[in-house]
Design a protein around this motif. Structure first.
Motif, PDB file in Angstrom:
ATOM      1  N   ALA A 123     -21.637 -21.962  40.159  1.00 42.01           N
ATOM      2  CA  ALA A 123     -21.866 -20.975  41.329  1.00 42.01           C
ATOM      3  C   ALA A 123     -22.340 -21.752  42.506  1.00 42.01           C
ATOM      4  O   ALA A 123     -22.040 -21.155  43.717  1.00 42.01           O
ATOM      5  N   TYR A 124     -23.315 -22.658  42.282  1.00 45.07           N
ATOM      6  CA  TYR A 124     -23.728 -23.407  43.400  1.00 45.07           C
ATOM      7  C   TYR A 124     -22.755 -23.954  44.312  1.00 45.07           C
ATOM      8  O   TYR A 124     -22.435 -23.945  45.589  1.00 45.07           O
ATOM      9  N   ALA A 125     -21.602 -24.734  43.573  1.00 49.72           N
ATOM     10  CA  ALA A 125     -20.771 -25.261  44.201  1.00 49.72           C
ATOM     11  C   ALA A 125     -19.734 -24.498  45.131  1.00 49.72           C
ATOM     12  O   ALA A 125     -19.349 -24.601  46.154  1.00 49.72           O
ATOM     13  N   ARG A 126     -19.505 -23.295  44.435  1.00 52.20           N
ATOM     14  CA  ARG A 126     -18.565 -22.410  44.939  1.00 52.20           C
ATOM     15  C   ARG A 126     -19.150 -21.479  46.188  1.00 52.20           C
ATOM     16  O   ARG A 126     -18.750 -21.518  47.342  1.00 52.20           O
TER      17      ARG A 126
ATOM     18  N   VAL B 128     -26.953 -19.668  48.517  1.00 54.80           N
ATOM     19  CA  VAL B 128     -27.307 -20.457  47.795  1.00 54.80           C
ATOM     20  C   VAL B 128     -28.657 -20.010  46.953  1.00 54.80           C
ATOM     21  O   VAL B 128     -28.627 -19.967  45.821  1.00 54.80           O
ATOM     22  N   LEU B 129     -29.452 -19.483  47.746  1.00 53.34           N
ATOM     23  CA  LEU B 129     -30.558 -18.994  47.274  1.00 53.34           C
ATOM     24  C   LEU B 129     -30.464 -17.772  46.319  1.00 53.34           C
ATOM     25  O   LEU B 129     -31.365 -17.403  45.511  1.00 53.34           O
ATOM     26  N   GLN B 130     -29.621 -16.978  46.902  1.00 62.92           N
ATOM     27  CA  GLN B 130     -29.154 -15.656  46.026  1.00 62.92           C
ATOM     28  C   GLN B 130     -28.710 -15.955  44.631  1.00 62.92           C
ATOM     29  O   GLN B 130     -29.023 -15.730  43.547  1.00 62.92           O
ATOM     30  N   VAL B 131     -27.719 -17.263  44.653  1.00 60.36           N
ATOM     31  CA  VAL B 131     -27.481 -17.777  43.237  1.00 60.36           C
ATOM     32  C   VAL B 131     -28.535 -18.342  42.353  1.00 60.36           C
ATOM     33  O   VAL B 131     -28.622 -17.865  41.215  1.00 60.36           O
ATOM     34  N   ALA B 132     -29.788 -18.854  43.223  1.00 65.88           N
ATOM     35  CA  ALA B 132     -31.028 -19.473  42.385  1.00 65.88           C
ATOM     36  C   ALA B 132     -31.358 -18.185  41.708  1.00 65.88           C
ATOM     37  O   ALA B 132     -32.185 -18.237  40.788  1.00 65.88           O
ATOM     38  N   ALA B 133     -31.675 -17.208  42.598  1.00 67.50           N
ATOM     39  CA  ALA B 133     -32.362 -16.126  42.030  1.00 67.50           C
ATOM     40  C   ALA B 133     -31.663 -15.526  40.613  1.00 67.50           C
ATOM     41  O   ALA B 133     -32.468 -15.084  39.692  1.00 67.50           O
TER      42      ALA B 133
ATOM     43  N   ALA C 214     -28.794 -27.324  41.103  1.00 69.02           N
ATOM     44  CA  ALA C 214     -28.710 -27.067  42.488  1.00 69.02           C
ATOM     45  C   ALA C 214     -27.910 -28.290  43.508  1.00 69.02           C
ATOM     46  O   ALA C 214     -27.242 -28.404  44.142  1.00 69.02           O
ATOM     47  N   LEU C 215     -28.604 -29.435  42.800  1.00 65.48           N
ATOM     48  CA  LEU C 215     -28.333 -30.654  43.583  1.00 65.48           C
ATOM     49  C   LEU C 215     -26.717 -31.114  43.324  1.00 65.48           C
ATOM     50  O   LEU C 215     -26.162 -31.407  44.259  1.00 65.48           O
ATOM     51  N   LEU C 216     -26.443 -30.900  42.226  1.00 65.83           N
ATOM     52  CA  LEU C 216     -25.031 -31.383  41.762  1.00 65.83           C
ATOM     53  C   LEU C 216     -23.904 -30.384  42.374  1.00 65.83           C
ATOM     54  O   LEU C 216     -22.976 -30.755  43.187  1.00 65.83           O
ATOM     55  N   GLY C 217     -24.194 -29.174  42.271  1.00 66.30           N
ATOM     56  CA  GLY C 217     -23.529 -27.988  42.874  1.00 66.30           C
ATOM     57  C   GLY C 217     -23.514 -27.874  44.421  1.00 66.30           C
ATOM     58  O   GLY C 217     -22.313 -27.882  44.862  1.00 66.30           O
ATOM     59  N   ILE C 218     -24.596 -28.196  44.961  1.00 66.30           N
ATOM     60  CA  ILE C 218     -24.854 -28.189  46.296  1.00 66.30           C
ATOM     61  C   ILE C 218     -23.774 -29.384  46.969  1.00 66.30           C
ATOM     62  O   ILE C 218     -22.878 -29.288  47.971  1.00 66.30           O
TER      63      ILE C 218
END
Length: 312
Positions: free
Chosen positions: A193-196, A237-242, A112-116
Motif C-alpha cells: 500500500a505504501y508503494a502504490r 501515505v499517512l492515511q495508509v499508515a493509519a 514505510a521506508l521500503l514501500g515509499i
C-alpha cells in the motif's frame, strides 16, 4: 485540532465500552469455564467444590451482572489475576505489550521506508513501475504465515544465520537478531500500500506546474522529488499508515505465534485458548486502544501537514 482530538477521544471511549461488552459476551458464551478446566485437571474436585468455586469467583451470576462487576473493578484500576500465569494481569501484560510495540514499530518503519522508496522509484522512473507493481502484488498476496515459514526455512534452517523464533536471552544484539525475521515478515506483507499510494501521489505531484517552475529554476531531479513533490504527496501515505496500524496488529497475532515470540499476539492466543477471561479481555482491549490511538495520531499528523483538511 483540539476539537478533533476531543471528539475522537470521546469516540474511542464509546468504542472501547461497546467492545468490552461484546468481548465479555463472546468469551462468556464460550463452552466451559475456568472451574471446568480445574475439574478436568484435578479429578478429586467434587460437584460441591465446583459450585463453591463458581460462587467464590462470581461465575454463578448472570452474564450481565458479571460484566458490570468486572467494569466496576476495571474503573478502580483492578485488572484481576491471570489464571494461566498465576500473576496479576498487569504484570503479565506489561512485558508482552513492550515486545509487541517494538515489533510493530520496527515493522511499520521498515514497511514505510521500503514501500515509499519503491513508490518514489516508480514515480521518478516510470520504466521501473511494472517491477514495483509486481513486488507490491507479491507482498500483498503472500499470506504472512506462509511468508514467515519461507523466511524461517531459508535464513534459520538452511543458512543458519538467524534464530527461528523464541525470546532473546542475551543483550541487544541477540534481541535484534530475534527481531529480524518477524519484522521482515510483517513489513513485506504491508509494504504494497505504501508503494502504490506514494507512487501515484508523487507522480501526480511531479506533473504540477509549480514542479515545472522549480525545475526551470535549476533544481535537480532528486531535490524536486524529495523536497518538493513527495512532501506534498505525503497525506495519502499517512492515511495508509493509519489503516496499517490495525492490519499490523492483526498480523502480529499470527507472526508472534509463528515465531513463538512472547508478545501480545501470542499472549491473546494463549489466553483465549486457555479460557483466561481476565487476561484475554484486558489484552484484547489494550490492543484495540493502541490501534485507535495510532489512527488518531496519524489523523493529527495529516492535518498538521495539510491544514486544509480541517477538523471534520
Amino acid at each position: 485540532m483540539i476539537r478533533l482530538v476531543g471528539a475522537r477521544l470521546v469516540q474511542i471511549a464509546v468504542t472501547m465500552a461497546v467492545l468490552s461488552f461484546l468481548m465479555f459476551l463472546l468469551i462468556g458464551l464460550m463452552p466451559g469455564d475456568p472451574i471446568d478446566l480445574a475439574i478436568a485437571g484435578d479429578p478429586r474436585l467434587t460437584a460441591a467444590d465446583a459450585a463453591r468455586l463458581r460462587a467464590l469467583h462470581g461465575l454463578d451470576q448472570p452474564l450481565l451482572s458479571r460484566y458490570l462487576a468486572w467494569v466496576a473493578a476495571l474503573l478502580q484500576g483492578s485488572f484481576g489475576y491471570s489464571r494461566l500465569f498465576a500473576q496479576p494481569v498487569a504484570q503479565v501484560i506489561a512485558p508482552a505489550l513492550a515486545s509487541t510495540l517494538v515489533l510493530l514499530g520496527a515493522a511499520l518503519v521498515l514497511a514505510a521506508l521500503l514501500g515509499i522508496g519503491l513508490g518514489l522509484l516508480a514515480a521518478a522512473r516510470p520504466r521501473y513501475a511494472p517491477a514495483v507493481d509486481a513486488i507490491a502484488i507479491l507482498g500483498q498476496s503472500a499470506p504472512s504465515f506462509w511468508l514467515g515459514i519461507l523466511l524461517i526455512i531459508l535464513f534459520a534452517v538452511t543458512l543458519g544465520w538467524l534464530p527461528a523464533g523464541g525470546a532473546a536471552e542475551g543483550g541487544w544484539l541477540d534481541a535484534a537478531r530475534h527481531l529480524v525475521l518477524p519484522v521482515a515478515t510483517l513489513a513485506i506483507a504491508n509494504l504494497a500500500a505504501y508503494a502504490r499510494h506514494s507512487a501515484a501521489a508523487t507522480a501526480t505531484a511531479l506533473r504540477e506546474p509549480w514542479i515545472t517552475a522549480a525545475r526551470a529554476r535549476g533544481n535537480g531531479e532528486a531535490r524536486l522529488l524529495l523536497r518538493h513533490a513527495f512532501p506534498n504527496a505525503a497525506v495519502p501515505v499517512l492515511q495508509v499508515a493509519a489503516l496499517d496500524a490495525g492490519a499490523l496488529v492483526g498480523g502480529a497475532v499470527i507472526t508472534e505465534t509463528l515465531f513463538a515470540r512472547p508478545g501480545m499476539g501470542k499472549l491473546i492466543y494463549d489466553a483465549v485458548m486457555g479460557n483466561d477471561t481476565n487476561l484475554a479481555l484486558i489484552a484484547l482491549l489494550l490492543v484495540a486502544l493502541v490501534t485507535m490511538l495510532a489512527t488518531l495520531a496519524a489523523d493529527v499528523a495529516q492535518r498538521a501537514i495539510d491544514p486544509r483538511m480541517g477538523d471534520g
